[in-house]
Motif scaffolding. Structure first.
Motif, PDB file in Angstrom:
ATOM      1  N   GLU A 104       0.967  -1.116   0.307  1.00 21.67           N
ATOM      2  CA  GLU A 104       0.063  -0.002   0.026  1.00 21.67           C
ATOM      3  C   GLU A 104       0.684   1.144  -0.258  1.00 21.67           C
ATOM      4  OE1 GLU A 104      -3.637   1.592   1.897  1.00 21.67           O
ATOM      5  OE2 GLU A 104      -1.997   0.985   3.870  1.00 21.67           O
ATOM      6  N   GLN A 105       0.565   2.663  -0.591  1.00 22.28           N
ATOM      7  CA  GLN A 105       0.709   3.489  -0.645  1.00 22.28           C
ATOM      8  C   GLN A 105      -0.223   4.183  -0.223  1.00 22.28           C
ATOM      9  OE1 GLN A 105       3.980   4.271  -4.185  1.00 22.28           O
ATOM     10  NE2 GLN A 105       3.549   2.218  -4.237  1.00 22.28           N
ATOM     11  N   PHE A 106       0.409   5.778  -0.701  1.00 22.39           N
ATOM     12  CA  PHE A 106      -0.259   7.225  -0.529  1.00 22.39           C
ATOM     13  C   PHE A 106      -0.379   7.821  -1.971  1.00 22.39           C
ATOM     14  CE2 PHE A 106       1.347   6.441   3.651  1.00 22.39           C
ATOM     15  CZ  PHE A 106      -0.017   5.673   3.894  1.00 22.39           C
ATOM     16  N   ARG A 107      -1.258   8.222  -1.850  1.00 23.41           N
ATOM     17  CA  ARG A 107      -1.998   8.636  -3.316  1.00 23.41           C
ATOM     18  C   ARG A 107      -2.810  10.502  -2.999  1.00 23.41           C
ATOM     19  NH1 ARG A 107      -5.455   6.054  -7.475  1.00 23.41           N
ATOM     20  NH2 ARG A 107      -7.297   6.492  -5.902  1.00 23.41           N
ATOM     21  N   VAL A 108      -2.528  11.442  -3.817  1.00 25.44           N
ATOM     22  CA  VAL A 108      -4.074  12.214  -3.929  1.00 25.44           C
ATOM     23  C   VAL A 108      -3.756  13.365  -5.419  1.00 25.44           C
ATOM     24  CG1 VAL A 108      -1.399  13.811  -4.280  1.00 25.44           C
ATOM     25  CG2 VAL A 108      -3.809  15.088  -2.817  1.00 25.44           C
ATOM     26  N   ILE A 109      -5.230  12.992  -5.616  1.00 24.35           N
ATOM     27  CA  ILE A 109      -5.343  13.880  -6.924  1.00 24.35           C
ATOM     28  C   ILE A 109      -5.561  14.180  -7.089  1.00 24.35           C
ATOM     29  CG2 ILE A 109      -7.483  13.731  -8.961  1.00 24.35           C
ATOM     30  CD1 ILE A 109      -8.085  10.692  -7.682  1.00 24.35           C
ATOM     31  N   THR A 110      -4.750  15.990  -7.829  1.00 25.54           N
ATOM     32  CA  THR A 110      -4.782  16.920  -6.945  1.00 25.54           C
ATOM     33  C   THR A 110      -6.340  18.299  -7.948  1.00 25.54           C
ATOM     34  OG1 THR A 110      -2.907  18.317  -8.409  1.00 25.54           O
ATOM     35  CG2 THR A 110      -2.299  16.530  -6.392  1.00 25.54           C
ATOM     36  N   LYS A 111      -5.917  19.213  -7.449  1.00 29.11           N
ATOM     37  CA  LYS A 111      -6.390  20.684  -8.831  1.00 29.11           C
ATOM     38  C   LYS A 111      -5.476  21.101  -9.658  1.00 29.11           C
ATOM     39  CE  LYS A 111     -10.072  20.822  -5.230  1.00 29.11           C
ATOM     40  NZ  LYS A 111     -10.952  22.092  -3.978  1.00 29.11           N
ATOM     41  N   ALA A 112      -4.426  20.445  -9.719  1.00 35.34           N
ATOM     42  CA  ALA A 112      -3.104  21.103 -10.591  1.00 35.34           C
ATOM     43  C   ALA A 112      -3.391  21.153 -11.733  1.00 35.34           C
ATOM     44  CB  ALA A 112      -2.305  20.988  -9.688  1.00 35.34           C
ATOM     45  N   ARG A 113      -3.043  21.238 -12.721  1.00 33.85           N
ATOM     46  CA  ARG A 113      -2.978  20.929 -14.326  1.00 33.85           C
ATOM     47  C   ARG A 113      -2.076  21.578 -14.691  1.00 33.85           C
ATOM     48  NH1 ARG A 113      -8.979  22.196 -14.178  1.00 33.85           N
ATOM     49  NH2 ARG A 113      -9.747  21.443 -15.494  1.00 33.85           N
TER      50      ARG A 113
END
Length: 355
Positions: free
Chosen positions: A66-75
Motif C-alpha cells: 500500500e502507498q498513498f495518493r492524492v488527485i490534485t486540482k493542479a493542471r
C-alpha cells in the motif's frame, strides 16, 4: 555506474476505478490534473497542501504494497530539471512478470535481436494493440522545490506525442547547458485531439518547457542554483541609483573666510545647490549671516576672539578716538563691493524679520 538522486514518489496523469463486473479488470481513467503517489504519507500530504486534493491510501495494480495518493486540482506545476540527462525513453512491453521487452526501435535490448515488433508486424506495427506490441515509454525525473526533502519525482508517459515533446525540450536544454546545471521547467496537462482512420480521439499530453523569463536565459549556458530556484532573478534589474552626495560643510567654509563678501558667496553657493531657502529663513542661512556679521566686526568666527590686527588704541585724555584718513578712490566714489548687501535675501537683512 550512473549516479541518480533518491526517488521520493511518482507523478501520474491517470488512475483506475473498480470495474462493476466482479471479475472485470479495473477501468483506466485519464486525469485532467496531476496525481502524486508515494510510500511516504508526509510527501503526499505536502503535495495535497500545495496543490489541493485529499490524501488516500492506494495500492498499485499487480502490487500488494500500500502507498498513498492524492488527485490534485493542479493542471500545471513548476519543477526543476536536475543536471545530467533526466529523460529515459524506450519501447517497452510489460507483463505480470515485469518488463518483457525494452527496445530502442531498432534492437531489443534484453535479447539483443532486431526489433521484434517490426519483424512480426511490419512497418505499421505501432498501430497494433498495446497488448501485442511494445509501447513508447518516457520517464523523466524532476525535483519539486515546494515539497520536502532532496530527491526526484518520476513521471511516466506512454504517449507518442509526449515522447516527442519531452525529447525536444530536454535535448535543447542539454545542448545549451551541457547537462552541467539544473533548469526550472513548467509542466502542464494539455488535452489533445487526434483524428485517424475517420475516428477522433481525445487524450491528455504532458508538456514540459523551460520556465524562464526569456528564451535566451535557457540557451545561454548553465544556470546557477539560485537562478534555477528563482527564475525571476534572471531579469535584468535597473542599476542602483548613486547615493546623494553629502552636503558640504558650508559653516566650516564660511568660518575660514576673511571678509563678509566671501561669506555671502558661500551662501550663494549653497543656494545654487538647493541647500538653503531663497528667502533665507532656514537655519543655515541665519548661521551664515551671523558669521558674516562677526567677520565684519573683526571677530574670528572660529574662536570668537577679536582679530589681533584690530586697532585697540583707546581714546585720548579728552575722550576722543584717533580717526583714520581714507583716500578717495578714482572719481571720488567708494569702490563698489563685489557682493552688495542686497545680495542677501531681504528677510535676512537686519530688521528684515529673521528671528
Amino acid at each position: 555506474m550512473k549516479k541518480q538522486a533518491v526517488e521520493l514518489g511518482r507523478i501520474r496523469t491517470g488512475y483506475s476505478r473498480p470495474n462493476p463486473k466482479p471479475k472485470g479488470r479495473p477501468i483506466p481513467v485519464r486525469s485532467e490534473t496531476f496525481i502524486f503517489t508515494s510510500h511516504s504519507r508526509d510527501y503526499v500530504a505536502a503535495a495535497a497542501e500545495q496543490w489541493g486534493g485529499k490524501v488516500e491510501g492506494w495500492t498499485p495494480q499487480n502490487s500488494k504494497i500500500e502507498q498513498f495518493r492524492v488527485i490534485t486540482k493542479a493542471r500545471e506545476i513548476r519543477a526543476i530539471m536536475p543536471s545530467g540527462d533526466p529523460l529515459s525513453q524506450a519501447y517497452e512491453m510489460w507483463t505480470g512478470g515485469g518488463c518483457a521487452r525494452r527496445c530502442d526501435g531498432e534492437r531489443e535490448q534484453k535479447s539483443g535481436q532486431p526489433c521484434l515488433c517490426l519483424a512480426q508486424y511490419g512497418p505499421e506495427w505501432h498501430r497494433r494493440s498495446a497488448r501485442e506490441v511494445c509501447r513508447p515509454t518516457s520517464r523523466i525525473s524532476v525535483m519539486l522545490p515546494e515539497l520536502p526533502d532532496l530527491g526526484v519525482w518520476r513521471l511516466d508517459s506512454h504517449s507518442y506525442y509526449a515522447a516527442d515533446g519531452m525529447a525536444g525540450s530536454v535535448d535543447t536544454v542539454l545542448q545549451a547547458t551541457g547537462g552541467a546545471s539544473m533548469m526550472p521547467v513548467r509542466m502542464w496537462i494539455e488535452q489533445t485531439t487526434r483524428v485517424a482512420d475517420g475516428e477522433t480521439k481525445n487524450f491528455p499530453v504532458v508538456k514540459i518547457v523551460p520556465a524562464v523569463p526569456q528564451l535566451k536565459h535557457a540557451l545561454s549556458g548553465p544556470l546557477s542554483t539560485a537562478a534555477a530556484l528563482d527564475p525571476s532573478s534572471l531579469v535584468a534589474r535597473p542599476a542602483l541609483e548613486a547615493a546623494p552626495a553629502e552636503m558640504p560643510d558650508y559653516l566650516a567654509e564660511a568660518r575660514g573666510c576673511r571678509s563678509a563678501e566671501a561669506v555671502r558667496e558661500v551662501w550663494h553657493k549653497a543656494n545654487r545647490a538647493g541647500h538653503v531657502r531663497r528667502d533665507g529663513t532656514d537655519d543655515l542661512s541665519r548661521d551664515l549671516m551671523q558669521i558674516s556679521r562677526d567677520v565684519e566686526a573683526g571677530i574670528d568666527p572660529r574662536t570668537g576672539v577679536v582679530d589681533d590686527d584690530q586697532d585697540d588704541t583707546g581714546p585720548d585724555s579728552e575722550g576722543v578716538y584717533e580717526g583714520e584718513v581714507v583716500e578717495d578712490g578714482e572719481g571720488g566714489d567708494e569702490p563698489p563691493t563685489a557682493y552688495p548687501a542686497a545680495a542677501w535675501p531681504e528677510v535676512t537683512q537686519p530688521g528684515g524679520g529673521a528671528q
